[in-house]
Design a protein around this motif. Structure first.
Motif, PDB file in Angstrom:
ATOM      1  N   GLU A 178      -9.394   8.550  10.396  1.00 38.40           N
ATOM      2  CA  GLU A 178      -9.022   9.465   9.320  1.00 38.40           C
ATOM      3  C   GLU A 178      -9.478  10.894   9.594  1.00 38.40           C
ATOM      4  OE1 GLU A 178     -10.400   6.472   8.738  1.00 38.40           O
ATOM      5  OE2 GLU A 178      -8.547   5.564   8.070  1.00 38.40           O
ATOM      6  N   SER A 194       0.695   4.101  -2.815  1.00 37.67           N
ATOM      7  CA  SER A 194       0.410   5.504  -2.487  1.00 37.67           C
ATOM      8  C   SER A 194       1.463   6.442  -3.055  1.00 37.67           C
ATOM      9  CB  SER A 194       0.306   5.689  -0.975  1.00 37.67           C
ATOM     10  OG  SER A 194       1.577   5.621  -0.360  1.00 37.67           O
ATOM     11  N   PRO A 250      -0.603   8.675  -6.265  1.00 37.80           N
ATOM     12  CA  PRO A 250      -1.224   9.249  -5.062  1.00 37.80           C
ATOM     13  C   PRO A 250      -2.680   9.683  -5.244  1.00 37.80           C
ATOM     14  CG  PRO A 250       0.551  10.663  -5.887  1.00 37.80           C
ATOM     15  CD  PRO A 250       0.547   9.423  -6.702  1.00 37.80           C
ATOM     16  N   GLU A 251      -3.047  10.200  -6.417  1.00 41.33           N
ATOM     17  CA  GLU A 251      -4.418  10.659  -6.627  1.00 41.33           C
ATOM     18  C   GLU A 251      -5.382   9.471  -6.638  1.00 41.33           C
ATOM     19  OE1 GLU A 251      -1.983  11.494  -8.960  1.00 41.33           O
ATOM     20  OE2 GLU A 251      -1.506  13.419  -8.056  1.00 41.33           O
ATOM     21  N   PHE A 306       0.824  -1.208   0.000  1.00 43.80           N
ATOM     22  CA  PHE A 306       0.000   0.000   0.000  1.00 43.80           C
ATOM     23  C   PHE A 306       0.862   1.264   0.000  1.00 43.80           C
ATOM     24  CE2 PHE A 306      -3.484  -2.769   1.616  1.00 43.80           C
ATOM     25  CZ  PHE A 306      -4.388  -2.486   0.607  1.00 43.80           C
ATOM     26  N   ILE A 307       1.969   1.231   0.704  1.00 41.50           N
ATOM     27  CA  ILE A 307       2.880   2.380   0.709  1.00 41.50           C
ATOM     28  C   ILE A 307       3.397   2.643  -0.693  1.00 41.50           C
ATOM     29  CG2 ILE A 307       5.139   3.185   1.505  1.00 41.50           C
ATOM     30  CD1 ILE A 307       4.521   1.643   4.151  1.00 41.50           C
ATOM     31  N   ARG A 366      -8.994   5.120  -1.257  1.00 43.46           N
ATOM     32  CA  ARG A 366      -9.036   5.125   0.207  1.00 43.46           C
ATOM     33  C   ARG A 366     -10.344   5.736   0.717  1.00 43.46           C
ATOM     34  NH1 ARG A 366      -4.887   8.282   3.902  1.00 43.46           N
ATOM     35  NH2 ARG A 366      -5.328   7.246   5.838  1.00 43.46           N
ATOM     36  N   PRO A 399       1.521  12.274   5.536  1.00 38.23           N
ATOM     37  CA  PRO A 399       1.280  11.504   4.314  1.00 38.23           C
ATOM     38  C   PRO A 399       1.091  10.017   4.644  1.00 38.23           C
ATOM     39  CG  PRO A 399       3.581  12.179   4.466  1.00 38.23           C
ATOM     40  CD  PRO A 399       2.860  12.825   5.598  1.00 38.23           C
ATOM     41  N   PHE A 400       0.372   9.329   3.774  1.00 40.48           N
ATOM     42  CA  PHE A 400       0.057   7.927   4.035  1.00 40.48           C
ATOM     43  C   PHE A 400       1.323   7.088   4.182  1.00 40.48           C
ATOM     44  CE2 PHE A 400      -0.740   3.573   2.802  1.00 40.48           C
ATOM     45  CZ  PHE A 400      -1.804   3.252   3.625  1.00 40.48           C
ATOM     46  N   TRP A 401       2.342   7.363   3.356  1.00 36.49           N
ATOM     47  CA  TRP A 401       3.537   6.531   3.423  1.00 36.49           C
ATOM     48  C   TRP A 401       4.204   6.628   4.794  1.00 36.49           C
ATOM     49  CZ3 TRP A 401       8.177   8.610   4.637  1.00 36.49           C
ATOM     50  CH2 TRP A 401       8.340   9.989   4.449  1.00 36.49           C
ATOM     51  N   PHE A 411      -4.846   6.540  -5.379  1.00 37.00           N
ATOM     52  CA  PHE A 411      -4.814   5.918  -4.064  1.00 37.00           C
ATOM     53  C   PHE A 411      -5.727   6.666  -3.096  1.00 37.00           C
ATOM     54  CE2 PHE A 411      -3.113   5.177   0.185  1.00 37.00           C
ATOM     55  CZ  PHE A 411      -3.060   3.794   0.208  1.00 37.00           C
ATOM     56  N   ALA A 412      -5.705   7.984  -3.143  1.00 39.21           N
ATOM     57  CA  ALA A 412      -6.551   8.790  -2.256  1.00 39.21           C
ATOM     58  C   ALA A 412      -8.030   8.540  -2.543  1.00 39.21           C
ATOM     59  CB  ALA A 412      -6.214  10.270  -2.403  1.00 39.21           C
TER      60      ALA A 412
END
Length: 145
Positions: free
Chosen positions: A111, A17, A21-22, A13-14, A28, A120-122, A24-25
């Motif tokens: 969240e 992301s 990133p777009e 998942f990292i 999510r 950031p998610f990572w 993935f967001a």
């Protein structure tokens, strides 16, 4: 074993992301919407049924296909139970769904916490992976295979 698999999934998942990133967001946000409308009654009832089934079958549902493929004796009984339970739920869902959804919880989601939104998610994912690896290291040191 499951903690190692979870940490590997978190690493995947990292990477996702960071690559997209777009997308993935968006994924999510869509995933988090799945939990809306759940109730403590439904979650508790489902957990009790799952736990009882795992105790009776002697394994989690994920292992059923592996048991069948490796020729575990009586795994066909577990398959029959899984198919029967699926059919029974499908037939009774319209009648029990209002009861299962009663008492829906609208608690604050993780969240929604402002501190986590800034990270950031990572970074969150790496913290989770580090924690899982630390637990794995302690468990393997204290009680090796």
């Amino acid at each position: 074993m499951f903690l190692a698999a979870s940490s590997t999934s978190a690493c995947s998942f990292i990477v996702l992301s960071l690559i997209a990133p777009e997308k993935f967001a968006k994924a999510r946000v869509a995933y988090m919407a799945i939990g809306s409308g759940k109730s403590l009654v439904g979650v508790g009832f489902g957990a009790a049924i799952l736990g009882a089934g795992m105790a009776i079958a002697g394994a989690c549902p994920m292992l059923l296909l592996a048991q069948l493929g490796s020729g575990v004796q009586n795994s066909w009984i577990t398959l029959a139970g899984a198919l029967t339970a699926t059919a029974v739920y499908g037939m009774t869902e319209p009648r029990i769904l209002p009861w299962l959804q009663s008492g829906a919880v609208s608690a604050e989601k993780v969240e929604d916490l402002p501190v986590l939104k800034k990270m950031p998610f990572w970074a969150l994912g790496m913290g989770l992976v580090a924690a899982m690896w630390a637990v794995l290291a302690v468990v393997e040191t204290v009680r090796p295979w």
